[in-house]
Design a protein around this motif. Structure first.
Motif, PDB file in Angstrom:
ATOM      1  N   ASN A 174     -10.035  -4.852  -0.687  1.00 42.76           N
ATOM      2  CA  ASN A 174      -8.592  -5.119  -0.626  1.00 42.76           C
ATOM      3  C   ASN A 174      -7.790  -3.822  -0.549  1.00 42.76           C
ATOM      4  O   ASN A 174      -6.802  -3.739   0.178  1.00 42.76           O
ATOM      5  CB  ASN A 174      -8.151  -5.986  -1.807  1.00 42.76           C
ATOM      6  N   GLN A 175      -8.235  -2.806  -1.285  1.00 41.35           N
ATOM      7  CA  GLN A 175      -7.520  -1.520  -1.215  1.00 41.35           C
ATOM      8  C   GLN A 175      -7.673  -0.895   0.175  1.00 41.35           C
ATOM      9  O   GLN A 175      -6.731  -0.328   0.720  1.00 41.35           O
ATOM     10  CB  GLN A 175      -7.998  -0.570  -2.325  1.00 41.35           C
ATOM     11  N   GLU A 176      -8.877  -1.002   0.747  1.00 42.79           N
ATOM     12  CA  GLU A 176      -9.082  -0.472   2.110  1.00 42.79           C
ATOM     13  C   GLU A 176      -8.207  -1.222   3.113  1.00 42.79           C
ATOM     14  O   GLU A 176      -7.656  -0.642   4.043  1.00 42.79           O
ATOM     15  CB  GLU A 176     -10.560  -0.616   2.512  1.00 42.79           C
ATOM     16  N   ALA A 177      -8.088  -2.525   2.890  1.00 41.36           N
ATOM     17  CA  ALA A 177      -7.264  -3.343   3.790  1.00 41.36           C
ATOM     18  C   ALA A 177      -5.786  -2.935   3.676  1.00 41.36           C
ATOM     19  O   ALA A 177      -5.071  -2.857   4.678  1.00 41.36           O
ATOM     20  CB  ALA A 177      -7.436  -4.824   3.470  1.00 41.36           C
ATOM     21  N   PHE A 178      -5.339  -2.650   2.450  1.00 44.65           N
ATOM     22  CA  PHE A 178      -3.946  -2.212   2.237  1.00 44.65           C
ATOM     23  C   PHE A 178      -3.692  -0.903   2.985  1.00 44.65           C
ATOM     24  O   PHE A 178      -2.668  -0.719   3.643  1.00 44.65           O
ATOM     25  CB  PHE A 178      -3.665  -2.073   0.742  1.00 44.65           C
ATOM     26  N   LYS A 179      -4.696  -0.011   2.916  1.00 47.11           N
ATOM     27  CA  LYS A 179      -4.591   1.274   3.613  1.00 47.11           C
ATOM     28  C   LYS A 179      -4.417   1.042   5.124  1.00 47.11           C
ATOM     29  O   LYS A 179      -3.594   1.667   5.780  1.00 47.11           O
ATOM     30  CB  LYS A 179      -5.866   2.078   3.323  1.00 47.11           C
ATOM     31  N   LYS A 180      -5.200   0.093   5.636  1.00 48.42           N
ATOM     32  CA  LYS A 180      -5.111  -0.205   7.084  1.00 48.42           C
ATOM     33  C   LYS A 180      -3.739  -0.755   7.446  1.00 48.42           C
ATOM     34  O   LYS A 180      -3.181  -0.418   8.484  1.00 48.42           O
ATOM     35  CB  LYS A 180      -6.188  -1.241   7.461  1.00 48.42           C
ATOM     36  N   ILE A 181      -3.207  -1.626   6.579  1.00 49.38           N
ATOM     37  CA  ILE A 181      -1.871  -2.192   6.839  1.00 49.38           C
ATOM     38  C   ILE A 181      -0.855  -1.055   6.927  1.00 49.38           C
ATOM     39  O   ILE A 181      -0.019  -1.009   7.824  1.00 49.38           O
ATOM     40  CB  ILE A 181      -1.493  -3.208   5.723  1.00 49.38           C
ATOM     41  N   LYS A 182      -0.984  -0.094   5.997  1.00 50.57           N
ATOM     42  CA  LYS A 182      -0.041   1.049   5.997  1.00 50.57           C
ATOM     43  C   LYS A 182      -0.224   1.876   7.263  1.00 50.57           C
ATOM     44  O   LYS A 182       0.736   2.266   7.911  1.00 50.57           O
ATOM     45  CB  LYS A 182      -0.282   1.919   4.756  1.00 50.57           C
ATOM     46  N   GLU A 183      -1.493   2.131   7.621  1.00 45.09           N
ATOM     47  CA  GLU A 183      -1.761   2.959   8.800  1.00 45.09           C
ATOM     48  C   GLU A 183      -1.264   2.316  10.093  1.00 45.09           C
ATOM     49  O   GLU A 183      -0.778   3.000  10.988  1.00 45.09           O
ATOM     50  CB  GLU A 183      -3.271   3.228   8.910  1.00 45.09           C
ATOM     51  N   ARG A 184      -1.387   1.001  10.184  1.00 46.33           N
ATOM     52  CA  ARG A 184      -0.920   0.309  11.402  1.00 46.33           C
ATOM     53  C   ARG A 184       0.601   0.406  11.527  1.00 46.33           C
ATOM     54  O   ARG A 184       1.139   0.359  12.618  1.00 46.33           O
ATOM     55  CB  ARG A 184      -1.342  -1.164  11.386  1.00 46.33           C
ATOM     56  N   GLY A 185       1.249   0.528  10.385  1.00 52.82           N
ATOM     57  CA  GLY A 185       2.687   0.797  10.377  1.00 52.82           C
ATOM     58  C   GLY A 185       3.576  -0.322  10.901  1.00 52.82           C
ATOM     59  O   GLY A 185       4.729  -0.078  11.254  1.00 52.82           O
ATOM     60  N   LYS A 186       3.034  -1.530  10.981  1.00 46.80           N
ATOM     61  CA  LYS A 186       3.843  -2.618  11.570  1.00 46.80           C
ATOM     62  C   LYS A 186       4.712  -3.343  10.544  1.00 46.80           C
ATOM     63  O   LYS A 186       5.665  -4.019  10.905  1.00 46.80           O
ATOM     64  CB  LYS A 186       2.906  -3.635  12.223  1.00 46.80           C
ATOM     65  N   MET A 187       4.356  -3.228   9.263  1.00 46.85           N
ATOM     66  CA  MET A 187       5.083  -4.003   8.253  1.00 46.85           C
ATOM     67  C   MET A 187       5.930  -3.090   7.375  1.00 46.85           C
ATOM     68  O   MET A 187       5.514  -1.978   7.038  1.00 46.85           O
ATOM     69  CB  MET A 187       4.089  -4.778   7.362  1.00 46.85           C
ATOM     70  N   ASP A 188       7.089  -3.595   6.971  1.00 46.78           N
ATOM     71  CA  ASP A 188       7.895  -2.897   5.965  1.00 46.78           C
ATOM     72  C   ASP A 188       7.337  -3.269   4.598  1.00 46.78           C
ATOM     73  O   ASP A 188       7.296  -4.456   4.249  1.00 46.78           O
ATOM     74  CB  ASP A 188       9.355  -3.374   6.034  1.00 46.78           C
ATOM     75  N   ILE A 189       6.938  -2.247   3.861  1.00 49.54           N
ATOM     76  CA  ILE A 189       6.280  -2.522   2.577  1.00 49.54           C
ATOM     77  C   ILE A 189       7.270  -2.335   1.431  1.00 49.54           C
ATOM     78  O   ILE A 189       7.936  -1.299   1.335  1.00 49.54           O
ATOM     79  CB  ILE A 189       5.072  -1.577   2.390  1.00 49.54           C
ATOM     80  N   TYR A 190       7.344  -3.348   0.560  1.00 50.24           N
ATOM     81  CA  TYR A 190       8.153  -3.190  -0.650  1.00 50.24           C
ATOM     82  C   TYR A 190       7.255  -3.424  -1.868  1.00 50.24           C
ATOM     83  O   TYR A 190       6.672  -4.494  -2.004  1.00 50.24           O
ATOM     84  CB  TYR A 190       9.325  -4.186  -0.685  1.00 50.24           C
ATOM     85  N   GLU A 191       7.145  -2.412  -2.714  1.00 48.81           N
ATOM     86  CA  GLU A 191       6.292  -2.568  -3.904  1.00 48.81           C
ATOM     87  C   GLU A 191       7.146  -2.932  -5.097  1.00 48.81           C
ATOM     88  O   GLU A 191       8.066  -2.185  -5.473  1.00 48.81           O
ATOM     89  CB  GLU A 191       5.525  -1.266  -4.170  1.00 48.81           C
ATOM     90  N   LEU A 192       6.849  -4.090  -5.698  1.00 44.61           N
ATOM     91  CA  LEU A 192       7.616  -4.510  -6.873  1.00 44.61           C
ATOM     92  C   LEU A 192       7.328  -3.585  -8.043  1.00 44.61           C
ATOM     93  O   LEU A 192       6.167  -3.216  -8.280  1.00 44.61           O
ATOM     94  CB  LEU A 192       7.208  -5.927  -7.293  1.00 44.61           C
ATOM     95  N   SER A 193       8.368  -3.237  -8.785  1.00 43.45           N
ATOM     96  CA  SER A 193       8.143  -2.474 -10.022  1.00 43.45           C
ATOM     97  C   SER A 193       7.690  -3.462 -11.097  1.00 43.45           C
ATOM     98  O   SER A 193       7.823  -4.686 -10.917  1.00 43.45           O
ATOM     99  CB  SER A 193       9.451  -1.808 -10.458  1.00 43.45           C
ATOM    100  N   ALA A 194       7.208  -2.921 -12.207  1.00 46.93           N
ATOM    101  CA  ALA A 194       6.762  -3.795 -13.309  1.00 46.93           C
ATOM    102  C   ALA A 194       7.924  -4.668 -13.788  1.00 46.93           C
ATOM    103  O   ALA A 194       7.750  -5.851 -14.113  1.00 46.93           O
ATOM    104  CB  ALA A 194       6.218  -2.949 -14.446  1.00 46.93           C
ATOM    105  N   GLU A 195       9.093  -4.079 -13.779  1.00 48.82           N
ATOM    106  CA  GLU A 195      10.282  -4.821 -14.228  1.00 48.82           C
ATOM    107  C   GLU A 195      10.609  -5.982 -13.278  1.00 48.82           C
ATOM    108  O   GLU A 195      10.882  -7.105 -13.709  1.00 48.82           O
ATOM    109  CB  GLU A 195      11.470  -3.865 -14.256  1.00 48.82           C
ATOM    110  N   GLU A 196      10.563  -5.682 -11.982  1.00 46.95           N
ATOM    111  CA  GLU A 196      10.860  -6.727 -10.979  1.00 46.95           C
ATOM    112  C   GLU A 196       9.825  -7.848 -11.042  1.00 46.95           C
ATOM    113  O   GLU A 196      10.129  -9.018 -10.852  1.00 46.95           O
ATOM    114  CB  GLU A 196      10.888  -6.107  -9.578  1.00 46.95           C
TER     115      GLU A 196
END
Ligand code: LMR
Length: 350
Positions: free
Chosen positions: A295-317
């Motif tokens: 799953n971590q490798e897949a996340f890396k690929k998603i980032k590398e492909r650059g097609k999606m806007d990524i929003y990481e929720l904070s612990a608070e959110e």
């Protein structure tokens, strides 16, 4: 005349050979006849494993490892064919075909098994398991095993839990940062009453669709978004049809039930069963040791492909979602069982 007789004998000979081959062939087939379970020596057979996801996923990698282990330990007497991508059976047909022994192992997302026992909704209960280990502890424990055993009346044997991991949210409309961002969005869900309720609680519209129809449904706008693991999002290239991804959500998980059928299982003799069981154990170890990494490798690929806007929720959110989803527990406590929910919560607290 001689030629006619000779031809007749030759024909009879061919029929005899074919008949014997057909009888012998039953030991080659995946369905072992009743009584085989009592014989000794490794039974020759071909086993089929069917699932709906792509190759570079925890489920497929574990199924391949299981297949290799069984073939090696049986000196090739037991052949194992693994069918990914719903090539053999899809979400809708795999359980029935397992029961009919047309396939010997399937590994469905538990949320697709809720029709047989609502407790398979547990991985969809909001923020239930804090880690893969918590989920193993529950499914390997007393309550988890009871849920697996409940399938026996349906001719199914629940063997082990195989993980995938926490779900992330993707959609085409807007970045999801808070519960209200889901308002009015149509979200594809895997299955189960709990997952549907989870989105209704957030004022979104859940729609249950088989995995094989997911990409097209997103592409055609039948739904605005979906929830899945990085490995399923990346291997099915959902980024081509989804603009936004919210990570660190994890309100629900994709976890699998490794299942076989009674007819096949009870037809195995002791020696063969031992080998098959060792293969399942090995596959379970591979699934559990590789899920997070894949799953971590897949996340890396998603980032590398650059097609999606990524929003990481904070612990608070994330905790805002947690609070908003609490009512789902009250809605399902009775149906799933307060004892089951208690045991699952204790697994997370360990
Ligand atoms: C899905 O339908 O999105 C997943 O359950 C597929 C799978 O088996 O991981």
């Amino acid at each position: 005349m001689y030629h006619v007789k000779k031809a007749t004998f030759t024909l009879l000979g061919i029929i005899l050979v074919l008949t014997l081959a057909a009888c012998g062939g039953s030991s080659e087939s995946s369905s072992t006849s009743e009584g085989d379970g009592g014989s000794s020596g490794v039974q020759e057979m071909t086993i089929k494993i069917s699932h709906v996801v792509a190759e570079n996923t925890p489920k497929h990698q574990a199924a391949l490892a299981m297949a290799k282990n069984i073939e090696e330990n049986s000196d090739g007497k037991v052949k194992v064919q693994v069918y990914p991508n719903g090539q053999l059976f899809d979400d809708k047909t795999e359980v029935k075909n397992l029961q009919a022994n047309n396939v010997q192992f399937i590994i469905p997302d538990m949320s697709k098994m809720v029709g047989m026992n609502p407790a398979f909704n547990v991985p969809s209960l909001p923020f239930m398991f804090s880690s893969n280990e918590a989920a193993y502890s529950f499914w390997d424990g007393e309550k988890g095993q009871e849920i697996f055993q409940s399938l026996e009346s349906e001719g199914i044997i629940g063997l082990r839990m195989w993980p995938n991991g926490p779900k992330q949210i993707t959609n085409t409309v807007r970045p999801i940062k808070a519960p209200e961002d889901l308002q009015g969005l149509k979200i594809r869900v895997q299955g189960g009453q709990v997952l549907a309720s989870l989105f209704k609680t957030l004022d979104a519209g859940p729609l249950q669709l088989p995995f094989g129809q997911l990409y097209t449904a997103l592409e055609q706008g039948t739904v605005d978004g979906q929830v899945n693991t990085f490995s399923n999002i990346s291997t099915k290239k959902l980024g081509d049809v989804q603009k936004y991804i919210t990570t660190n959500w994890g309100a629900a998980r994709v976890d699998y039930a490794m299942l076989t059928n009674k007819e096949f299982w009870e037809g195995l003799n002791e020696e063969t069963k031992k080998i098959v069981q060792a293969g399942i154990d090995h596959g379970t170890e591979v699934a559990r040791s590789k899920a997070e990494q894949l799953n971590q490798e897949a996340f890396k690929k998603i980032k590398e492909r650059g097609k999606m806007d990524i929003y990481e929720l904070s612990a608070e959110e994330r905790s805002v979602f947690q609070e908003a989803l609490q009512p789902v527990y009250d809605e399902f406590r009775e149906e799933i069982g307060a004892d089951v929910i208690k045991a699952a919560k204790e697994s997370s607290a360990e």
